[in-house]
Design a protein around this motif. Structure first.
Motif, PDB file in Angstrom:
ATOM      1  N   ARG A 134      12.205  -0.019  10.556  1.00 19.65           N
ATOM      2  CA  ARG A 134      12.183   0.610  11.885  1.00 19.65           C
ATOM      3  C   ARG A 134      12.647  -0.413  12.912  1.00 19.65           C
ATOM      4  N   ILE A 140       5.044 -11.331  13.538  1.00 18.02           N
ATOM      5  CA  ILE A 140       6.420 -11.466  13.020  1.00 18.02           C
ATOM      6  C   ILE A 140       7.246 -10.276  13.548  1.00 18.02           C
ATOM      7  N   GLY A 162       9.950   1.964  16.240  1.00 19.58           N
ATOM      8  CA  GLY A 162       9.317   0.883  15.474  1.00 19.58           C
ATOM      9  C   GLY A 162       8.253   0.259  16.355  1.00 19.58           C
ATOM     10  N   LYS A 218       0.815  -1.229   0.000  1.00 21.98           N
ATOM     11  CA  LYS A 218       0.000   0.000   0.000  1.00 21.98           C
ATOM     12  C   LYS A 218       0.843   1.272   0.000  1.00 21.98           C
ATOM     13  N   ASN A 219       2.048   1.216   0.542  1.00 19.12           N
ATOM     14  CA  ASN A 219       2.869   2.432   0.631  1.00 19.12           C
ATOM     15  C   ASN A 219       3.579   2.728  -0.686  1.00 19.12           C
ATOM     16  N   GLU A 266      18.326  -3.601  12.805  1.00 16.56           N
ATOM     17  CA  GLU A 266      19.162  -4.120  11.693  1.00 16.56           C
ATOM     18  C   GLU A 266      20.236  -5.080  12.201  1.00 16.56           C
ATOM     19  N   VAL A 267      19.851  -5.866  13.199  1.00 20.07           N
ATOM     20  CA  VAL A 267      20.810  -6.830  13.758  1.00 20.07           C
ATOM     21  C   VAL A 267      20.507  -8.222  13.220  1.00 20.07           C
ATOM     22  N   PRO A 284      15.944  -0.671  21.387  1.00 21.27           N
ATOM     23  CA  PRO A 284      14.683  -0.022  21.699  1.00 21.27           C
ATOM     24  C   PRO A 284      14.207  -0.382  23.098  1.00 21.27           C
ATOM     25  N   GLY A 325      12.376 -11.388  13.029  1.00 22.19           N
ATOM     26  CA  GLY A 325      11.805 -11.580  11.692  1.00 22.19           C
ATOM     27  C   GLY A 325      12.752 -11.207  10.559  1.00 22.19           C
ATOM     28  N   LEU A 326      13.530 -10.134  10.755  1.00 23.93           N
ATOM     29  CA  LEU A 326      14.476  -9.743   9.695  1.00 23.93           C
ATOM     30  C   LEU A 326      15.511 -10.848   9.498  1.00 23.93           C
ATOM     31  N   THR A 327      16.076 -11.332  10.598  1.00 27.77           N
ATOM     32  CA  THR A 327      17.083 -12.397  10.511  1.00 27.77           C
ATOM     33  C   THR A 327      16.487 -13.655   9.881  1.00 27.77           C
ATOM     34  N   GLN A 369      -1.011  -5.022  10.153  1.00 26.28           N
ATOM     35  CA  GLN A 369      -2.414  -5.119   9.706  1.00 26.28           C
ATOM     36  C   GLN A 369      -2.827  -6.566   9.409  1.00 26.28           C
TER      37      GLN A 369
HETATM   38  C1  LIG Z   1      11.817  -2.012  17.376  1.00 28.52           C
HETATM   39  C2  LIG Z   1      12.089  -3.236  16.556  1.00 28.52           C
HETATM   40  C3  LIG Z   1      13.375  -3.753  16.468  1.00 28.52           C
HETATM   41  C4  LIG Z   1      13.636  -4.907  15.723  1.00 28.52           C
HETATM   42  N1  LIG Z   1      14.914  -5.343  15.574  1.00 28.52           N
HETATM   43  C5  LIG Z   1      15.165  -6.442  14.831  1.00 28.52           C
HETATM   44  C6  LIG Z   1      16.497  -6.878  14.644  1.00 28.52           C
HETATM   45  O1  LIG Z   1      17.454  -6.227  15.052  1.00 28.52           O
HETATM   46  N2  LIG Z   1      16.692  -8.044  13.969  1.00 28.52           N
HETATM   47  C7  LIG Z   1      15.658  -8.786  13.479  1.00 28.52           C
HETATM   48  O2  LIG Z   1      15.898  -9.875  12.937  1.00 28.52           O
HETATM   49  N3  LIG Z   1      14.380  -8.341  13.566  1.00 28.52           N
HETATM   50  C8  LIG Z   1      14.124  -7.183  14.219  1.00 28.52           C
HETATM   51  N4  LIG Z   1      12.847  -6.711  14.322  1.00 28.52           N
HETATM   52  C9  LIG Z   1      11.770  -7.452  13.657  1.00 28.52           C
HETATM   53  C10 LIG Z   1      11.648  -7.131  12.161  1.00 28.52           C
HETATM   54  O3  LIG Z   1      11.783  -5.759  11.912  1.00 28.52           O
HETATM   55  C11 LIG Z   1      10.268  -7.636  11.681  1.00 28.52           C
HETATM   56  O4  LIG Z   1      10.125  -8.989  12.057  1.00 28.52           O
HETATM   57  C12 LIG Z   1      10.076  -7.537  10.188  1.00 28.52           C
HETATM   58  O5  LIG Z   1      10.433  -6.271   9.697  1.00 28.52           O
HETATM   59  C13 LIG Z   1       8.611  -7.827   9.859  1.00 28.52           C
HETATM   60  O6  LIG Z   1       8.437  -7.670   8.481  1.00 28.52           O
HETATM   61  P1  LIG Z   1       6.986  -7.781   7.830  1.00 28.52           P
HETATM   62  O7  LIG Z   1       7.202  -7.827   6.372  1.00 28.52           O
HETATM   63  O8  LIG Z   1       6.235  -8.885   8.492  1.00 28.52           O
HETATM   64  O9  LIG Z   1       6.226  -6.469   8.304  1.00 28.52           O
HETATM   65  P2  LIG Z   1       6.231  -4.993   7.690  1.00 28.52           P
HETATM   66  O10 LIG Z   1       7.587  -4.502   7.415  1.00 28.52           O
HETATM   67  O11 LIG Z   1       5.386  -4.161   8.602  1.00 28.52           O
HETATM   68  O12 LIG Z   1       5.506  -5.177   6.303  1.00 28.52           O
HETATM   69  C14 LIG Z   1       4.113  -5.339   6.167  1.00 28.52           C
HETATM   70  C15 LIG Z   1       3.700  -4.545   4.954  1.00 28.52           C
HETATM   71  O13 LIG Z   1       2.336  -4.819   4.647  1.00 28.52           O
HETATM   72  C16 LIG Z   1       1.784  -3.651   4.074  1.00 28.52           C
HETATM   73  N5  LIG Z   1       0.323  -3.750   4.133  1.00 28.52           N
HETATM   74  C17 LIG Z   1      -0.437  -3.866   5.250  1.00 28.52           C
HETATM   75  N6  LIG Z   1      -1.748  -3.957   4.908  1.00 28.52           N
HETATM   76  C18 LIG Z   1      -1.800  -3.900   3.559  1.00 28.52           C
HETATM   77  C19 LIG Z   1      -2.880  -3.936   2.618  1.00 28.52           C
HETATM   78  N7  LIG Z   1      -4.153  -4.054   3.003  1.00 28.52           N
HETATM   79  N8  LIG Z   1      -2.589  -3.852   1.288  1.00 28.52           N
HETATM   80  C20 LIG Z   1      -1.293  -3.741   0.883  1.00 28.52           C
HETATM   81  N9  LIG Z   1      -0.229  -3.678   1.733  1.00 28.52           N
HETATM   82  C21 LIG Z   1      -0.485  -3.770   3.048  1.00 28.52           C
HETATM   83  C22 LIG Z   1       2.367  -2.546   4.953  1.00 28.52           C
HETATM   84  O14 LIG Z   1       2.300  -1.295   4.318  1.00 28.52           O
HETATM   85  C23 LIG Z   1       3.793  -3.046   5.181  1.00 28.52           C
HETATM   86  O15 LIG Z   1       4.719  -2.493   4.270  1.00 28.52           O
HETATM   87  C24 LIG Z   1      12.561  -5.552  15.045  1.00 28.52           C
HETATM   88  C25 LIG Z   1      11.265  -5.016  15.112  1.00 28.52           C
HETATM   89  C26 LIG Z   1      11.032  -3.863  15.844  1.00 28.52           C
HETATM   90  C27 LIG Z   1       9.657  -3.269  15.871  1.00 28.52           C
END
Ligand SMILES: Cc1cc2nc3c(=O)[nH]c(=O)nc-3n(C[C@H](O)[C@H](O)[C@H](O)COP(=O)(O)OP(=O)(O)OC[C@H]3O[C@@H](n4cnc5c(N)ncnc54)[C@H](O)[C@@H]3O)c2cc1C
Length: 376
Positions: A44, A346, A314, A33-34, A47-48, A269, A350-352, A204
């Motif tokens: 956010r 997640i 984040g 969506k973004n 990045e570990v 954080p 999750g990044l790792t 979401q």
């Molecule tokens: C503070 C913090 C620190 C962290 N540090 C680490 C770390 O050091 N190492 C590590 O391994 N992990 C870390 N993590 C975890 C890691 O960042 C997440 O596990 C990972 O980024 C999750 O990715 P995602 O794709 O599930 O979510 P997101 O990145 O949130 O992606 C979901 C996407 O879905 C899109 N979306 C939602 N609804 C819709 C819709 N209806 N239509 C279209 N698009 C939609 C959103 O816009 C978004 O871009 C950290 C997390 C946080 C919050």
């Protein structure tokens, strides 16, 4: 006839890793969506690249982190993603000795390289850090998560995936043994028909699953837990990432010192559960600085608190409250519906774990396809 074999909703690191993996198996559409990929939780975080030390034995977090870490280092080396295995130190005060020894024991059982440092060795390794003892984890590292996501997107596209930004899924329903997905883009609304759906919508994901009429009992409750970061304008005195002992229910790993690849030091954080029903709000309140300073000074007494500056925040999609035991990732494949996989909670690591999650989701869908084939 469907337009695509797989439709992935969400272009964070998890959706992108799934797109890369699934585009080898069939036609893929990813909808974000973004205006850019990875603009929410995936950009956010700390990045570990985590070693996999902290998670419940046998959990998906543990298994996918350890597998994902190895694959992520290989990916970074193979596809030119900036990264560095800087290593990390987990610092324990005298009262934390037992917890540190538990981590050492657990890590060794999992085959994670670890070294125990006494007070003198800690001082020699990091002269600015104070603690009674420490664990050195040499396989912990840092990664440029933005370039990593760019590479995932490039590879998925090279393998034929269509990745669309500015494309919000506003509804989806079952149709002809597949899914009809309604997408709002900048100037129009389109209906797309796909065979299988992957809900990688991050914060979401629960709302999306509800709109798809997924059985409510299969949707875990979502608790938003914000983590703030402060940058440090002083000189970086560390060669490693510096962590305190983790919080008891893994709400967070403690306010730690992380470095980016440019050598910039930041702290965070913390953990702040947002009230139920709150919208995602990424503000960093400067009034948090004294609490940060006192947490950091426990292991870095030389901190100059004046040099802490609010940076970014984040939001963790947690599946447990402040008082509950840490929940695992939930990767759910409903039976008896058109093929779908929902990814809930997640949060870190999750990044790792992202590459391993991409494979896990692909195998789940493959298994469902095989089962359907065998019952025909
Ligand atoms: C503070 C913090 C620190 C962290 N540090 C680490 C770390 O050091 N190492 C590590 O391994 N992990 C870390 N993590 C975890 C890691 O960042 C997440 O596990 C990972 O980024 C999750 O990715 P995602 O794709 O599930 O979510 P997101 O990145 O949130 O992606 C979901 C996407 O879905 C899109 N979306 C939602 N609804 C819709 C819709 N209806 N239509 C279209 N698009 C939609 C959103 O816009 C978004 O871009 C950290 C997390 C946080 C919050």
């Amino acid at each position: 006839m469907t337009d695509f074999d797989y439709c992935i909703i969400g272009g964070g690191v998890i959706g992108l890793a799934c797109a890369r993996e699934l585009s080898v198996k069939g036609s893929v559409l990813l909808l974000e969506k973004n205006d850019r990929f990875g603009a929410e939780t995936s950009s956010r975080n700390s990045e570990v690249i985590h070693a996999g030390l902290y998670y419940a034995p046998g959990s998906l977090k543990e298994r996918l982190c350890i597998e994902g870490k190895q694959r992520l280092y290989q990916f970074c080396s193979g596809f030119d993603v900036p990264h560095q295995a800087v290593g990390k130190l987990i610092i324990a005060p005298e009262s934390g000795q037992a917890q540190l020894m538990q981590l050492l024991h657990k890590g060794r059982q999992l085959g994670i390289p670890l070294q125990l440092l006494d007070q003198q060795q800690l001082l020699e390794t990091e002269p600015q850090v104070r603690g009674f003892a420490a664990l050195h984890s040499p396989t912990t590292g840092i990664i440029d998560s933005h370039i990593y996501m760019e590479r995932l997107a490039q590879q998925a596209e090279q393998q034929g995936a269509l990745l669309l930004r500015h494309s919000q899924v506003i509804s989806a329903s079952e149709r002809d043994y597949g899914w009809q997905i309604r997408v709002a883009s900048q100037d129009n609304i389109t209906d797309i028909h796909c065979a299988a759906l992957i809900n990688a919508a991050g914060l979401q994901a629960q709302a999306l699953a509800e709109s798809l009429a997924l059985d409510r009992t299969a949707i875990p409750p979502l608790h938003l837990c914000r983590g703030h970061y402060f940058s440090y304008s002083g000189k970086n005195p560390f060669r490693h990432l510096i962590y305190p002992l983790p919080e008891k229910n893994l709400a967070g790993l403690g306010i730690h010192a992380t470095l980016d690849l440019g050598g910039q030091l930041r702290f965070g954080p913390d953990t702040e559960y947002l009230p139920a029903g709150s919208a995602a709000d990424y503000r960093v309140d400067p009034a948090l600085a004294p609490a940060f300073a006192s947490a950091i000074q426990r292991y870095f007494p030389g901190l100059n608190a004046q040099q802490l500056q609010p940076d970014y925040a984040g939001i963790r999609p947690k599946l447990h409250t402040k008082h509950e035991t840490a929940a695992d990732f939930v990767i759910h494949r409903p039976s008896n519906r058109p093929p779908a996989v929902h990814l809930f909670g997640i949060e870190s690591p999750g990044l790792t774990a992202s590459l391993a999650i991409g494979t896990f989701v692909t195998e789940m869908l493959q298994k469902q396809a095989d089962e359907a084939h065998n019952t025909r």
